[in-house]
Motif scaffolding. Structure first.
Motif, PDB file in Angstrom:
ATOM      1  N   MET A   1       1.868   7.230  18.769  1.00 28.56           N
ATOM      2  CA  MET A   1       2.696   8.332  18.266  1.00 28.56           C
ATOM      3  C   MET A   1       3.086   8.069  16.822  1.00 28.56           C
ATOM      4  O   MET A   1       3.664   7.032  16.506  1.00 28.56           O
ATOM      5  CB  MET A   1       3.963   8.471  19.112  1.00 28.56           C
ATOM      6  CG  MET A   1       4.906   9.568  18.625  1.00 28.56           C
ATOM      7  SD  MET A   1       6.445   9.623  19.563  1.00 28.56           S
ATOM      8  CE  MET A   1       7.188   8.065  19.054  1.00 28.56           C
ATOM      9  N   ALA A   2       2.758   9.019  15.930  1.00 26.91           N
ATOM     10  CA  ALA A   2       3.096   8.869  14.519  1.00 26.91           C
ATOM     11  C   ALA A   2       4.487   9.420  14.241  1.00 26.91           C
ATOM     12  O   ALA A   2       4.926  10.397  14.852  1.00 26.91           O
ATOM     13  CB  ALA A   2       2.072   9.595  13.654  1.00 26.91           C
ATOM     14  N   ILE A   3       5.191   8.793  13.331  1.00 32.00           N
ATOM     15  CA  ILE A   3       6.503   9.257  12.882  1.00 32.00           C
ATOM     16  C   ILE A   3       6.380   9.627  11.417  1.00 32.00           C
ATOM     17  O   ILE A   3       5.943   8.818  10.588  1.00 32.00           O
ATOM     18  CB  ILE A   3       7.570   8.172  13.075  1.00 32.00           C
ATOM     19  CG1 ILE A   3       7.696   7.823  14.564  1.00 32.00           C
ATOM     20  CG2 ILE A   3       8.916   8.638  12.519  1.00 32.00           C
ATOM     21  CD1 ILE A   3       8.626   6.660  14.836  1.00 32.00           C
ATOM     22  N   VAL A   4       6.741  10.865  11.093  1.00 28.70           N
ATOM     23  CA  VAL A   4       6.561  11.362   9.732  1.00 28.70           C
ATOM     24  C   VAL A   4       7.850  11.978   9.220  1.00 28.70           C
ATOM     25  O   VAL A   4       8.749  12.351   9.991  1.00 28.70           O
ATOM     26  CB  VAL A   4       5.422  12.409   9.663  1.00 28.70           C
ATOM     27  CG1 VAL A   4       4.098  11.779  10.083  1.00 28.70           C
ATOM     28  CG2 VAL A   4       5.738  13.605  10.542  1.00 28.70           C
ATOM     29  N   LEU A   5       7.940  12.091   7.911  1.00 25.40           N
ATOM     30  CA  LEU A   5       9.076  12.738   7.268  1.00 25.40           C
ATOM     31  C   LEU A   5       8.945  14.254   7.376  1.00 25.40           C
ATOM     32  O   LEU A   5       7.895  14.815   7.096  1.00 25.40           O
ATOM     33  CB  LEU A   5       9.135  12.331   5.788  1.00 25.40           C
ATOM     34  CG  LEU A   5      10.217  12.980   4.926  1.00 25.40           C
ATOM     35  CD1 LEU A   5      11.601  12.502   5.368  1.00 25.40           C
ATOM     36  CD2 LEU A   5       9.976  12.672   3.452  1.00 25.40           C
ATOM     37  N   GLY A   6      10.022  14.897   7.784  1.00 27.85           N
ATOM     38  CA  GLY A   6      10.022  16.350   7.906  1.00 27.85           C
ATOM     39  C   GLY A   6      10.624  17.023   6.678  1.00 27.85           C
ATOM     40  O   GLY A   6      10.863  16.381   5.650  1.00 27.85           O
ATOM     41  N   PRO A   7      10.873  18.326   6.773  1.00 29.04           N
ATOM     42  CA  PRO A   7      11.463  19.067   5.643  1.00 29.04           C
ATOM     43  C   PRO A   7      12.777  18.429   5.201  1.00 29.04           C
ATOM     44  O   PRO A   7      13.568  17.957   6.026  1.00 29.04           O
ATOM     45  CB  PRO A   7      11.686  20.469   6.217  1.00 29.04           C
ATOM     46  CG  PRO A   7      10.711  20.580   7.347  1.00 29.04           C
ATOM     47  CD  PRO A   7      10.621  19.198   7.929  1.00 29.04           C
ATOM     48  N   ASN A   8      13.000  18.440   3.906  1.00 30.09           N
ATOM     49  CA  ASN A   8      14.203  17.791   3.380  1.00 30.09           C
ATOM     50  C   ASN A   8      14.597  18.433   2.065  1.00 30.09           C
ATOM     51  O   ASN A   8      13.773  19.044   1.383  1.00 30.09           O
ATOM     52  CB  ASN A   8      13.973  16.283   3.191  1.00 30.09           C
ATOM     53  CG  ASN A   8      12.840  16.002   2.230  1.00 30.09           C
ATOM     54  OD1 ASN A   8      13.018  15.947   1.010  1.00 30.09           O
ATOM     55  ND2 ASN A   8      11.632  15.823   2.772  1.00 30.09           N
ATOM     56  N   ARG A   9      15.844  18.278   1.711  1.00 28.51           N
ATOM     57  CA  ARG A   9      16.350  18.712   0.412  1.00 28.51           C
ATOM     58  C   ARG A   9      17.627  17.931   0.128  1.00 28.51           C
ATOM     59  O   ARG A   9      18.229  17.340   1.034  1.00 28.51           O
ATOM     60  CB  ARG A   9      16.600  20.228   0.374  1.00 28.51           C
ATOM     61  CG  ARG A   9      17.644  20.727   1.364  1.00 28.51           C
ATOM     62  CD  ARG A   9      17.651  22.239   1.403  1.00 28.51           C
ATOM     63  NE  ARG A   9      18.696  22.766   2.282  1.00 28.51           N
ATOM     64  CZ  ARG A   9      18.777  24.035   2.685  1.00 28.51           C
ATOM     65  NH1 ARG A   9      17.853  24.906   2.290  1.00 28.51           N
ATOM     66  NH2 ARG A   9      19.761  24.435   3.477  1.00 28.51           N
TER      67      ARG A   9
END
Length: 293
Positions: A1-9
């Motif tokens: 299972m990959a863990i990735v960065l989601g939408p951010n501001r």
């Protein structure tokens, strides 16, 4: 299972800036609360702590103050677009800017430089921009607009189950505190501050006129008529969203004191309250879900 960065501001929230325009001996006052959020190539700062792409939030705050001095403050929509376009145009790592502004009103007391805080509604603007020439949206609006009809409101024909105690009525007080936002079809780059101001004032007037003139069978019906009136009268707008809490007024039982109460004395309850929310839009409204967030 990959863990990735989601939408951010990220950004600077609630910069309070007051701009005094001194036109000779007569002064004008603008009182704003400005929040900025930026997004773009921010993967490294989250994943490795590399700040090379980051414009500090303190710099964002300083920009608000500097622009208030350099350009003045006209309509909040105009000021928001000016800021949003600047952040994207000036920084290659920033691809989108969100600027939200609340304007607090002041009324002149007398003379050229004395004011009293307006206790009425707050004007709002929410701007999104991908920079000059890119995608943009403007949502204007207001909050804390308290309105009340002493008659001309009914509520009956609703579902009644084993827990229902509310009695149907054909005459009640209808009161609410309106939060309304309306989306512009485009950002009208040729507009002046006066155009934004006129659009705001006319949309506000349409809301009030519809509230006053609608014989209400429900607050939902009133909400729809208010939104419909705005869109019918303002061609530059394509969608209205509203939140309208029902500020309940209950008749006080005066029989223990040997008195009748013919819709004259009420208890104004602040909670719990009904909350009615809804959107009204034209059938050709362009899709812009990000405009509201």
């Amino acid at each position: 299972m990959a863990i990735v960065l989601g939408p951010n501001r990220y950004g600077k929230a609630e910069t309070r800036v007051v701009r005094v325009s001194r036109d000779g001996g007569v002064h004008r006052l603008k009182d704003l609360n400005v929040s900025v959020s930026l997004s773009g190539a921010m993967e490294d700062v989250h994943l490795t702590g590399d700040n090379a792409a980051v414009l500090p939030t303190d710099s964002q705050k300083n920009t608000v103050f500097a622009f208030a001095k350099k350009y003045g403050v006209g309509a909040v929509e105009e000021f928001g677009l000016l800021l949003a376009r600047h952040f994207v145009d000036s920084q290659p790592t920033i691809t989108h800017a969100r600027v939200e502004i609340r304007e607090y009103g002041w009324k002149r007391i007398s003379g050229p430089h004395s004011f009293v805080r307006d206790g009425g509604e707050v004007r709002t603007a929410l701007v999104h921009s991908d920079g000059t020439g890119g995608a943009e949206s403007v949502v204007s609006g207001l909050a804390d607009l308290v309105v009340l009809n002493t008659t001309g409101s009914e509520f009956h024909g609703f579902i009644e189950d084993e827990y229902t105690t509310l009695a149907p009525t054909d005459d009640r007080v209808l009161a609410t505190e309106v939060t309304a936002r309306w989306r512009h079809r485009d950002t009208a780059p040729g507009w002046e501050a006066e155009d934004w101001d006129a659009s705001y004032l006319e949309a506000r007037a349409a809301l009030l006129a519809a509230f006053a003139e609608t014989h209400s069978l429900s607050l939902q019906q009133t909400l729809y008529q208010m939104g419909r009136r705005v869109l019918a009268e303002r061609a530059e707008l394509c969608e209205v969203r509203m939140a309208m809490p029902n500020k309940h007024h209950f008749l006080v039982d005066l029989e223990p004191f040997g008195m009748d109460n013919d819709n004259e004395v009420y208890f104004a309850a602040d909670r719990p309250y009904g909350l009615i929310e809804g959107a009204v839009l034209t059938d050709d409204a362009p899709g812009a879900p990000a405009a509201w967030s």
